[in-house]
Motif scaffolding. Sequence first.
Motif, PDB file in Angstrom:
ATOM      1  N   GLN A  11       0.850  -1.185   0.000  1.00  0.00           N
ATOM      2  CA  GLN A  11       0.000   0.000   0.000  1.00  0.00           C
ATOM      3  C   GLN A  11       0.883   1.231   0.000  1.00  0.00           C
ATOM      4  O   GLN A  11       1.796   1.335   0.828  1.00  0.00           O
ATOM      5  CB  GLN A  11      -0.899  -0.002   1.241  1.00  0.00           C
ATOM      6  N   THR A  13       0.664   5.394   0.215  1.00  0.00           N
ATOM      7  CA  THR A  13      -0.199   6.520   0.537  1.00  0.00           C
ATOM      8  C   THR A  13       0.636   7.784   0.627  1.00  0.00           C
ATOM      9  O   THR A  13       1.866   7.733   0.687  1.00  0.00           O
ATOM     10  CB  THR A  13      -0.965   6.280   1.846  1.00  0.00           C
ATOM     11  N   GLN A  14      -0.057   8.898   0.652  1.00  0.00           N
ATOM     12  CA  GLN A  14       0.640  10.174   0.770  1.00  0.00           C
ATOM     13  C   GLN A  14       0.636  10.627   2.220  1.00  0.00           C
ATOM     14  O   GLN A  14      -0.254  10.273   3.003  1.00  0.00           O
ATOM     15  CB  GLN A  14      -0.041  11.213  -0.116  1.00  0.00           C
ATOM     16  N   LYS A  17      -2.598  11.404   4.308  1.00  0.00           N
ATOM     17  CA  LYS A  17      -3.815  10.866   3.683  1.00  0.00           C
ATOM     18  C   LYS A  17      -4.240   9.588   4.401  1.00  0.00           C
ATOM     19  O   LYS A  17      -3.468   8.611   4.443  1.00  0.00           O
ATOM     20  CB  LYS A  17      -3.569  10.583   2.206  1.00  0.00           C
ATOM     21  N   VAL A  19      -5.473   6.005   5.532  1.00  0.00           N
ATOM     22  CA  VAL A  19      -5.349   4.717   4.869  1.00  0.00           C
ATOM     23  C   VAL A  19      -5.919   3.631   5.772  1.00  0.00           C
ATOM     24  O   VAL A  19      -5.842   3.732   7.008  1.00  0.00           O
ATOM     25  CB  VAL A  19      -3.879   4.433   4.504  1.00  0.00           C
ATOM     26  N   THR A  20      -6.512   2.618   5.150  1.00  0.00           N
ATOM     27  CA  THR A  20      -7.073   1.475   5.890  1.00  0.00           C
ATOM     28  C   THR A  20      -6.480   0.185   5.372  1.00  0.00           C
ATOM     29  O   THR A  20      -6.447  -0.059   4.165  1.00  0.00           O
ATOM     30  CB  THR A  20      -8.605   1.429   5.745  1.00  0.00           C
ATOM     31  N   LEU A  21      -6.002  -0.632   6.296  1.00  0.00           N
ATOM     32  CA  LEU A  21      -5.505  -1.960   5.969  1.00  0.00           C
ATOM     33  C   LEU A  21      -6.504  -2.978   6.501  1.00  0.00           C
ATOM     34  O   LEU A  21      -7.087  -2.778   7.574  1.00  0.00           O
ATOM     35  CB  LEU A  21      -4.132  -2.182   6.605  1.00  0.00           C
ATOM     36  N   ASP A  77      -6.841   1.454  10.802  1.00  0.00           N
ATOM     37  CA  ASP A  77      -6.975   2.777  10.207  1.00  0.00           C
ATOM     38  C   ASP A  77      -5.837   3.672  10.701  1.00  0.00           C
ATOM     39  O   ASP A  77      -5.639   3.798  11.910  1.00  0.00           O
ATOM     40  CB  ASP A  77      -8.318   3.421  10.597  1.00  0.00           C
ATOM     41  N   THR A 107       1.125  -6.387   5.254  1.00  0.00           N
ATOM     42  CA  THR A 107       0.958  -5.311   4.280  1.00  0.00           C
ATOM     43  C   THR A 107       2.109  -4.337   4.470  1.00  0.00           C
ATOM     44  O   THR A 107       2.309  -3.820   5.574  1.00  0.00           O
ATOM     45  CB  THR A 107      -0.371  -4.559   4.477  1.00  0.00           C
ATOM     46  N   LEU A 109       3.500  -0.857   4.010  1.00  0.00           N
ATOM     47  CA  LEU A 109       3.000   0.493   3.792  1.00  0.00           C
ATOM     48  C   LEU A 109       4.147   1.435   3.470  1.00  0.00           C
ATOM     49  O   LEU A 109       5.132   1.504   4.215  1.00  0.00           O
ATOM     50  CB  LEU A 109       2.250   0.993   5.031  1.00  0.00           C
ATOM     51  N   VAL A 111       4.885   5.522   2.712  1.00  0.00           N
ATOM     52  CA  VAL A 111       4.316   6.864   2.847  1.00  0.00           C
ATOM     53  C   VAL A 111       5.192   7.834   2.065  1.00  0.00           C
ATOM     54  O   VAL A 111       6.396   7.961   2.335  1.00  0.00           O
ATOM     55  CB  VAL A 111       4.232   7.282   4.328  1.00  0.00           C
TER      56      VAL A 111
END
Lengths: 112, 113
Positions: A11, A13-14, A17, A19-21, A77, A107, A109, A111
């Motif tokens: 995943q 994301t910025q 912002k 994000v949900t895993l 979240d 997952t 992540l 950023v």
Amino acid sequence: DAMVIQNPRYQVTQFGKPVTLSCSQTLNHNVMYWYQQKSSQAPKLLFHYYDKDFNNEADTPDNFQSRRPNTSFCFLDIRSPGLGDAAMYLCATSRVRGDEQFFGPGTRLTVL
Amino acid sequence: AQSVTQLDSQVPVFEEAPVELRCNYSSSVSVYLFWYVQYPNQGLQLLLKYLSGSTLVKGINGFEAEFNKSQTSFHLRKPSVHISDTAEYFCAVSQSGNTPLVFGKGTRLSVIA
């Protein structure tokens, strides 16, 4: 096969912002856990659910929240991801607290 | 509160040589003990566990561990390692199944051909 599934595996994301895993299990276990693991470190427990009972670790930032709408699913979240939140996030389940834990594949992540 | 100490952060070993990864725990009550393995970009996989009974526990992939209550140790051993054993290994403890697992910092096993 009974298992723990995490989506997505990767995943991006910025900064800032939300994000949900997601994590799902077919083991029908009572307990679901979320861990954060940074490179070359041990998994760090963020929180866990025993059935519907939510248990937050004392040092888990408020930026991290979790939901467990039913036995099978649990969500992580991150309300406003910072660069320091880039990590592998692992979901695990167990029949009862302290029992053997079954882990999902994680997952990762990123950023930006 | 319980804690886990993995004494070696990295262990290099030649292929087909024996290996021991050390784990000590601190707890004043009965404990459950676990060893997990993690391959790159994957979740943790259980190697073996001690709940009660025989102090010598056999696990998957030819690994075994011995629970030593007097020394509060649970060292992991394998008589002959393979290249495929290269991974991160985590020792974990829980207080008689009543608390979530507490993990050690991990030991990176590197098997050299």
